[in-house]
Design a protein around this motif. Structure first.
Motif, PDB file in Angstrom:
ATOM      1  N   ASP A 229      30.621 -77.212 -12.603  1.00 33.36           N
ATOM      2  CA  ASP A 229      28.717 -77.345 -13.343  1.00 33.36           C
ATOM      3  C   ASP A 229      28.863 -75.930 -14.112  1.00 33.36           C
ATOM      4  O   ASP A 229      28.118 -75.203 -14.743  1.00 33.36           O
ATOM      5  CB  ASP A 229      28.050 -77.605 -12.735  1.00 33.36           C
ATOM      6  N   GLY A 230      30.398 -75.516 -14.523  1.00 31.89           N
ATOM      7  CA  GLY A 230      30.151 -74.106 -14.941  1.00 31.89           C
ATOM      8  C   GLY A 230      30.639 -72.504 -14.637  1.00 31.89           C
ATOM      9  O   GLY A 230      30.839 -71.717 -14.969  1.00 31.89           O
ATOM     10  N   ILE A 231      30.198 -72.889 -12.557  1.00 30.95           N
ATOM     11  CA  ILE A 231      30.164 -71.534 -12.445  1.00 30.95           C
ATOM     12  C   ILE A 231      30.817 -72.021 -10.868  1.00 30.95           C
ATOM     13  O   ILE A 231      31.660 -71.431  -9.997  1.00 30.95           O
ATOM     14  CB  ILE A 231      28.146 -71.368 -12.230  1.00 30.95           C
ATOM     15  N   THR A 232      30.362 -73.196 -10.521  1.00 36.36           N
ATOM     16  CA  THR A 232      30.511 -73.046  -9.339  1.00 36.36           C
ATOM     17  C   THR A 232      32.760 -73.107  -8.833  1.00 36.36           C
ATOM     18  O   THR A 232      33.228 -73.863  -9.861  1.00 36.36           O
ATOM     19  CB  THR A 232      30.121 -74.561  -8.379  1.00 36.36           C
ATOM     20  N   GLY A 233      32.844 -72.508  -7.773  1.00 34.23           N
ATOM     21  CA  GLY A 233      34.263 -72.328  -7.774  1.00 34.23           C
ATOM     22  C   GLY A 233      35.152 -70.950  -8.631  1.00 34.23           C
ATOM     23  O   GLY A 233      36.000 -70.927  -8.253  1.00 34.23           O
ATOM     24  N   LEU A 234      34.068 -70.420  -9.587  1.00 36.07           N
ATOM     25  CA  LEU A 234      34.479 -69.540 -10.057  1.00 36.07           C
ATOM     26  C   LEU A 234      35.056 -68.526  -9.148  1.00 36.07           C
ATOM     27  O   LEU A 234      33.585 -68.309  -7.967  1.00 36.07           O
ATOM     28  CB  LEU A 234      33.404 -69.098 -11.158  1.00 36.07           C
ATOM     29  N   TYR A 235      36.033 -67.173  -9.331  1.00 38.83           N
ATOM     30  CA  TYR A 235      36.303 -66.332  -8.890  1.00 38.83           C
ATOM     31  C   TYR A 235      35.711 -65.016  -9.683  1.00 38.83           C
ATOM     32  O   TYR A 235      36.200 -65.285 -11.201  1.00 38.83           O
ATOM     33  CB  TYR A 235      37.059 -66.084  -8.635  1.00 38.83           C
ATOM     34  N   PHE A 236      35.290 -64.052  -9.188  1.00 38.88           N
ATOM     35  CA  PHE A 236      35.128 -62.869  -9.808  1.00 38.88           C
ATOM     36  C   PHE A 236      35.580 -61.621  -9.351  1.00 38.88           C
ATOM     37  O   PHE A 236      35.727 -61.636  -7.744  1.00 38.88           O
ATOM     38  CB  PHE A 236      33.072 -62.777 -10.030  1.00 38.88           C
ATOM     39  N   LEU A 237      36.147 -60.616  -9.142  1.00 35.22           N
ATOM     40  CA  LEU A 237      36.036 -59.716  -8.358  1.00 35.22           C
ATOM     41  C   LEU A 237      35.354 -57.952  -9.195  1.00 35.22           C
ATOM     42  O   LEU A 237      33.883 -58.282 -10.419  1.00 35.22           O
ATOM     43  CB  LEU A 237      37.211 -59.120 -10.243  1.00 35.22           C
ATOM     44  N   SER A 238      35.288 -57.274  -8.371  1.00 38.57           N
ATOM     45  CA  SER A 238      34.313 -56.322  -8.273  1.00 38.57           C
ATOM     46  C   SER A 238      34.865 -54.823  -7.594  1.00 38.57           C
ATOM     47  O   SER A 238      35.664 -54.794  -6.295  1.00 38.57           O
ATOM     48  CB  SER A 238      32.631 -56.280  -7.523  1.00 38.57           C
TER      49      SER A 238
END
Lengths: 641, 830
Positions: A229-238
């Motif tokens: 759906d464009g967002i679910t499962g994505l990783y991000f870093l902070s």
């Protein structure tokens, strides 16, 4: 491109100066230094491209900056049949640079025109702007500030499109999802917003200190079987201020997990982060983190679920000054920023001072866990205005460079004996060595000493001096002998010198001939004498070619211009002296002529060759008779048949 | 890539920027220059190209600002059109079709709706200056056929025409005469240099002309370096001229500054000379500009000059003669000896640049990175001097080494040759000279190659020369007790029957060296330097030689001068195949087995891409260029493309660039032109909105106030003036049919009288009012004063009641008076 925040007195402000590489090809590097100047550098040739000082640079220093997505510029016309005059290459020119300031205004600066394009103020922030992000498609700009709000700007009209409260404390960082429909914002906690409705979609716990950087690391979910759906499962870093851990989060379909999936550990607070997006499951994410201590940590990891332990870096890059001698010890040079090149295999490093940074492209070698680059940036402080305009670089030409002129060894191939031949010679020597024991040798020497004592009267004479000088390599003694101008004296000395010193003398002469031309003139006299007197001896030497090759080359190169004349001259002198010398030598035997060791030489092809060569030499028109003869025979051998 | 278009040949690096004079915009922010079919707009501050104005279908030959609107630009082209552009947005406004080839364009502010152009109508070499009337029309395409002839038999170059003194006259020069045409008198005066026939003054030809902006003064440049200033040229006999002489060679261009106080001149000496007050004494110089000055132009604001140079650059110079920016294209001044190379470090294209320099050109950003000064000698630009030429260069060991060969040949026998080996110093990020070799060979070096095998421990360089030898140079340790050093020495000299060595090349793994001696190819073992085998096809001298790569490394390819391409198998030592192909350029792709060959025929050049293993080409493109192709190179891509069709697969990992004889750099692109042509609507265009500055608050507000005042007064006037419709005489005049009206002479006085205002009544009315106003003002002032006092008293002492009562009564009185007054005026108004 992530940009660090501006340094200020605030303890919770992120370290480092705001800087960013231009998108796509990283052609430019923009850096807003603490003195309020914006400088744009060309990364390919490390040249200051332009400098801009905002009018309010003292009151409202730049706190963050972001390049606009590449402007597509029309540069081509369709090809016609006859002429082709189209331009390619610069289809995407980067232009606009957004600068956020400490007073809440946002400046749009055009790097192509070199002037301020517009200023976004009305209805915007009334406190320090912390982060700016351009939307990749719509041309919108998102900014967040200490005034707790997030603002969506319409850049075309320079107006606020939407403004909403993003957090209870200041909002310090923003990031737009790869599909452009979601927005991450962070103060201390991280929120994921739906851009259309401006509603919170997910919450994440975040860090203890203000988050200084946010970045999506994947653009596709790890599990490709499920609908995306464009967002679910994505990783991000902070990354956060004063935090040595970078956290990785995953956006999950169920709103339960709020803690970080995994983390990377670095040595100091992250200042600048760049990463290569992984496009599929197998491709690892490459991450370059510049820390406040001036090091770069590189991580390469395939993001796949939980990992309890914080990961350490695969490779660390440091830069230091060379540090020569005792006085200057190597000092570290801080790295300011690092960006991956488009081929993902090399890294652009920006190091040095923010006033005059050096930009270098470094190829990555993942095998080495630690890279320390030694760089000399001392000359970088010199003003480079001249080169900045003319674009001329002058490579260093100093006296340390080696100079090869014809005749100097190294200019021409050193003449080596053919391999089988040398073996023969060695074997001969070996056999000779076996025949004569050390005792015998000592005995020979014992016999020799009283002889020398007998000749005490002649100690001051030139042949003895010469012999001693050559044996001891005494420079003074040799000078005394060799700097004579008396031709007769030279002749006598050469006549009387022992045969075994002929080769050392010739080598000494060669060395001196390569030196100053004035002394070389004297040496020529000696050389002539030696070659004429000892021609027959020299021609019997089997390893003459390698021993006197350099001398031959030297003479070849020196006499090239008046070759024919000197050839004739040499030939005549040879004839005349041969005749006179044959008469004189009969009467006066030279000292030390008795052979100390005599051994039978096995007859070889070599000798016959030399004999032929010797015969040739009489007919040939060469000035340095024997050597050239030998060498010509050598070159005959060398020439492929 | 979804669907691939055909491979097209596209130009890279742009065309010449120095074809015509550059033009500044009115505010000196932008500079315009013609470049092939385009007009390029550069920013004078950042040197960046802001816009490319494209629309002409042939060479653009002239550009001028629109004198009536300084935000517009005229351009003319050989395609016979004049186009009007809005350069800020890069939009074509109008196209005027003239119909004949236009060679130059001039605009004059006084001639409002016409421009001047140089055309040739009948014969190919007779040029005329004509005035073209540009019709006013709202449509985008306009025919402008109304040409009026001004001058005939003029020089083609726009430098030989100048409009002077606000368009009163035009001066044209050709050969030995100067002609001046006066627009008002419509006469032409012609001045021939009296001594032109004289042998001593044989080089007296005019080369360029410039006119003083305000005075009647014409400056002309001459072949012999003199500048003549002509005055009094209204009279055919009384004319005078003064001479300025500094240039020793032809004066290439002249320009007056905006105010006319100084004259700028330039020529082959590469020195910009500023003559102040047109006297020989007061001159200033800006030397060492690098190449011949071809054009000089001056910005209308007067703060900038610019010079266009023969090496394809434009230097922007401040009024105080300081260069401030350089707009540099691909240097195209000289012939390319070194061929095309790729610097492994910066991935830039490297070739001959400025004299004695190597230029590094970034293909990604289509910009010159820098020039590397190899020869490091002051370049003296003069005709007939034989210069040191940089003839060969090669990169080795991943960019750590650079070998350069420079030569100078004055006579057949006197050859000066020098080879330099530069080491890249990582510490200082620059090249440092390591070894300098004088006369490495007896004769010209024909080929230079490094052994670039990955595992080679010792850097190796091979030079092949016409003297019949090839030399192998290796890096050796030169350390002594004083310093650690490395240096290059000759390791091996090889020859083959005294034939000239023409080419050399290492195999991919560095184990074999192939050297061609005229018709014969010899293969040497690179460890023992033994001759392994020879190949001879007896098909002419070998022109190109290269080994196959990767899976095809067992093949060796040679192209001969007689047009035969041979492929030998190194394992069987036999000819594998040969083909009849007149190969001009043969380049192997470093990333694949492919080899590109460009053949030359009478029609043009054709490209063949093939693998050595089979004689069948993978891809053929005919007619890639009409000219001879001189050099080619494969450039590895940073990000590989993914073409699926077999014909384009050779472009996946590398891109092929080639250079033609006229030094245009071309490459292949599969992108459709539409893809690259983005409409301006798609561009991210942000509106310019700059907030008000403090200056605006001071000046802008003031101006606004002034404007308001002006408006007020205007309104007042309008109120006072009776409306024309209200005057009965006028309305009568307008409404009566024409045929019943009396004669105009009769009506005139009546009409004028009706427009006159009746002054007596007004003044009588106004004077008392004014008095009233004054009184009112005074009273108001006093009121304020009183108020002030009142307040002060209020704060100071409130106890004095009487005073207050007194005061109050006073103020009441005044109020009453005021009321009275107001009443009066109100009544009066009624």
């Amino acid at each position: 491109m992530a940009a660090g925040g501006g340094g200020s007195g605030d303890p919770l402000a992120p370290a480092g100066v705001p800087c960013a590489f231009s998108p796509h090809s990283q052609a430019y590097f923009a850096l807003a230094s603490t003195d309020g100047h914006l400088r744009v550098w060309e990364t390919a040739n490390n040249r200051l491209h332009q400098e801009y000082v905002p009018s309010a640079h003292l009151s409202g220093t730049c706190t963050c900056l972001a390049w606009a997505p590449a402007r597509l510029q029309a540069k081509e016309s369709p090809q016609r049949k006859k002429r082709k005059s189209e331009a390619v290459g610069t289809s995407n020119q980067t232009d606009l640079l957004a600068l956020g300031t400490a007073v809440g205004s946002i400046l749009l600066y055009s790097t192509v025109k070199g002037e301020l394009h517009s200023k976004l103020i009305s209805g915007g922030h009334d406190n320090r702007v912390n982060c700016i992000q351009w939307h990749q498609d719509s041309g919108c700009l998102y900014s967040c500030s200490d005034d707790k709000h997030i603002v969506e700007w319409n850049v075309q009209a320079c107006k606020v499109k939407c403004k909403w409260k993003g957090d209870n404390s200041s909002v310090s960082s923003l990031c737009i999802s790869p599909d452009g429909k979601m927005l991450l914002s962070a103060g201390r906690t991280i929120k994921l917003w739906v851009l259309e409705t401006k509603e919170v979609y997910r919450h994440f716990t975040g860090h203890a200190t203000p988050v200084s950087s946010l970045m999506f690391t994947t653009i596709r979910p790890p599990n490709e079987s499920q609908p995306f759906d464009g967002i679910t499962g994505l990783y991000f870093l902070s990354g956060a201020v004063h935090d040595r851990l970078l956290n990785v989060w995953q956006v999950r379909s169920e709103n339960k997990e709020k803690s970080a999936v995994m983390s990377f550990t670095v040595t100091d607070e992250p200042v600048y982060i760049d990463l290569t997006l992984s496009e599929n499951k197998e491709e690892p994410v490459k991450l370059a983190v510049v820390c406040r201590d001036g090091q770069v940590h590189l991580f390469e990891h395939i993001l796949n679920g939980y990992c309890k332990k914080p990961l350490t870096s695969n490779c660390t890059i440091q830069i230091a000054t060379p540090g020569k001698g005792k006085k200057s010890t190597p000092k570290p040079i801080p790295i300011l920023a690092a960006g991956f090149c488009s081929d993902k295999m090399s890294l652009l490093l920006v190091y040095g001072s923010w006033f005059q940074p050096t930009i270098e492209r470094v190829a990555l070698n993942s095998r080495e866990p630690h890279m320390c680059l030694v760089r000399d940036i001392s000359n970088c402080w010199a003003p480079k205005v001249e080169t900045a305009i003319t674009k001329v670089r002058t490579p260093v030409m100093n006296s340390e460079a080696k100079v090869l002129v014809p005749g100097i060894p190294g200019h021409h191939a050193a003449i080596k004996p053919a391999p089988p031949q040398t073996e023969q010679v060695e074997s001969k020597r070996k056999s000779g060595g076996n025949e004569v024991s050390i005792e015998e040798r000592l005995g020979a020497m014992d016999i020799d000493t009283p002889k020398k004592g007998k000749d005490d009267l002649q100690t001051n004479s030139f042949p003895v001096l010469l012999t001693q000088g050559l044996e001891s390599n005494d420079f003074e003694m040799l000078n005394k002998v060799l700097q004579t101008r008396n031709v007769n004296l030279i002749k006598k000395t050469v006549l009387r010198m022992p045969l075994h010193t002929v080769i050392p003398l010739l080598q000494e002469l060669t060395k001196r001939l390569q030196g100053h031309p004035n002394s070389a003139v004297l040496m020529v006299q000696w050389l002539k004498c030696v070659l004429t007197v000892h021609a027959s001896y020299l021609s019997t030497l089997p390893d003459l070619v390698p021993q006197l090759g350099t001398l031959y080359q030297l003479m070849e190169s020196r006499v090239k211009t008046f070759q024919k004349l000197s050839h004739l001259h040499g030939k005549l002198i040879l004839l005349i002296t041969q005749v006179t010398a044959s008469e004189k030598t009969k009467g006066a035997p030279s000292p030390g002529q008795k052979a100390k060791l005599v051994y039978e030489e096995e007859s070889s092809e070599e000798e016959s060759d030399d004999e032929i060569a010797d015969k040739d030499s009489e007919v040939s028109d060469l000035f340095p008779v024997c050597t050239s003869a030998c060498i010509s025979s050598y070159s005959v051998r060398m020439r492929p048949s | 890539m979804v669907e691939e278009e055909n491979i097209r040949v596209v130009r890279c690096g742009g065309s010449e920027l120095n074809f015509r004079r550059a033009v500044f915009s009115a505010d000196s922010k932008y500079i315009f220059c013609v470049s092939g079919d385009f007009v390029k707009v550069y920013s004078t501050v950042t040197e960046e190209c802001v816009h490319i104005l494209h629309g002409h279908r042939n060479l653009v030959t002239g550009i001028q600002l629109n004198p009536n609107n300084h935000l517009q630009l005229y351009s003319c082209s050989l395609d016979g059109t004049i186009k009007l552009w809005d350069y800020i947005d890069g939009i074509l406004i109008k196209t005027f079709t003239v119909g004949c080839k236009l060679h130059a364009l001039f605009t004059v502010a006084q001639a409002e709706d016409s421009v001047f152009a140089i055309v040739n109508k009948e014969k190919p070499d007779i040029f005329q200056l004509v005035s073209v009337k540009l019709p006013k029309s709202s449509s985008q395409e306009v025919e402008a056929k109304e040409l009026s002839f001004v001058l005939d038999y003029i020089n083609q170059s726009p430098k030989c025409i100048a409009f002077g003194n606000e368009g009163v006259y035009v001066a044209a020069v050709r050969e030995f005469y100067l002609s001046v045409y006066f627009f008002k008198k419509k006469t032409t005066s012609r001045f021939t240099l009296s001594s032109s026939r004289n042998k001593k003054h044989a080089k007296n030809n005019f080369t360029c002309v410039a006119c003083h902006p305000t005075e009647d003064c014409i400056a002309s440049g001459h072949m012999d370096g003199k500048i003549r200033l002509w005055r009094n040229f209204y009279d055919d006999k009384k004319y005078t001229y003064t001479c300025l002489h500094w240039h020793h060679d032809m004066v290439m261009d002249l320009a007056f500054s905006v105010t006319g106080t100084s004259l700028l001149s330039g020529g082959r000496e590469s020195v910009l000379v500023e003559w102040r007050d047109a006297t020989e004494k007061n001159k200033e110089f800006l030397p060492r500009l690098g190449a011949t000055i071809e054009h000089i132009s001056v910005s209308p604001a007067g703060d900038l000059f610019c010079t266009s140079h023969s090496d394809n650059k434009i230097i922007i110079i401040h009024r105080n003669l300081e260069a401030s920016a350089v707009i540099q294209g691909l240097v195209k001044d000289r012939s390319i000896f070194t061929g095309l190379m790729i610097d492994p470090r910066t991935k830039a294209l490297v070739l001959n640049g400025k004299p004695g320099h190597l230029q590094f050109y970034s293909l990604q950003s289509d910009k010159q990175l820098y020039n590397l000064d190899i020869i490091q000698q002051e370049y003296i630009n003069d005709y007939g001097l034989i210069q040191i030429e940089l003839t060969k260069a090669a990169f080795g060991c991943f960019g750590n080494w650079l070998a350069t060969v420079e030569q100078r040949q004055e006579k057949e026998t006197e050859l000066e040759l020098q080879m330099k080996l530069w080491m890249y110093n990582k510490k200082t990020q620059g090249f440092i000279l390591n070894t300098k070799i004088n006369m490495p060979h007896e004769d010209c070096i024909t080929a230079l190659c490094f052994c670039n095998a990955e595992k080679s421990e010792q850097p190796t360089l091979v030079t092949a020369s016409k003297d019949g030898y090839f030399k192998v140079w290796i890096l050796t340790d030169d350390s002594d007790i004083y310093k650690k050093a490395v240096g290059w020495t000759c390791d091996f000299v090889g020859s083959y029957h005294k034939y000239q060595a023409t080419n050399c090349c290492f195999s991919e793994d560095g184990s074999l060296l192939a050297v061609s001696f005229e018709e014969i190819v010899t293969i040497w073992d690179s460890i023992t330097w033994e001759l392994k085998c020879t190949f001879c096809q007896r098909a002419g001298k070998i022109r190109h030689l290269c080994f196959g790569r990767l899976t095809c490394s067992k093949y060796l390819l040679g192209a001969t001068e007689n047009g035969i391409l041979c492929c030998w198998n190194l394992l069987s030592c036999a000819l594998e195949w040969n083909a009849k192909l007149n190969v001009r350029v043969m380049e192997p792709d470093p990333n694949s087995e492919n080899i590109a060959a460009i053949s030359q025929s009478s029609v043009g050049s054709d490209l063949f891409v093939f693998k050595p293993s089979e004689p069948r080409p993978l891809y053929i493109q005919k007619g890639i260029s009409r000219e001879e192709v001189q050099w080619g190179v494969f450039v590895p891509r940073d990000v590989p493309e993914s073409f699926t069709s077999e014909a384009y697969q050779w472009l996946n990992r590398s891109q092929f660039y080639f250079l033609t004889k006229s030094q245009s750099l071309l490459t292949f692109s599969t992108k459709s032109p539409e893809e690259k042509l983005t409409p301006t609507s798609k561009q991210l265009l942000a509106e310019e909105s700059l907030p008000t500055t403090p200056f605006y608050f001071i000046l802008g507000k003031h101006r606004q106030l002034q404007d308001e005042k002006l408006n007020e007064t205007l309104e007042n006037e309008l109120v006072q003036l009776p409306l024309t419709e209200n005057i009965p005489a006028v309305s009568e005049l307008l409404h009566t049919p024409a045929h019943v009206l009396p004669s105009a002479a009769f009506l005139c006085s009546m009409f004028v009288n009706s427009l006159l205002l009746s002054t007596e009544t007004k003044s009588a009315k106004e004077i008392p009012e004014d008095v009233d106003m004054e009184e009112e003002k005074e009273s108001e002032d006093s009121d304020e004063e009183n108020d002030f006092i009142e307040k002060v008293q209020d704060t100071n002492n409130t106890g004095l009641g009487e005073d207050i009562i007194h005061q109050l009564s006073k103020s009441e009185e005044k109020e009453l008076r005021k009321f009275r007054k107001i009443d009066y005026s109100w009544i009066a108004a009624l």
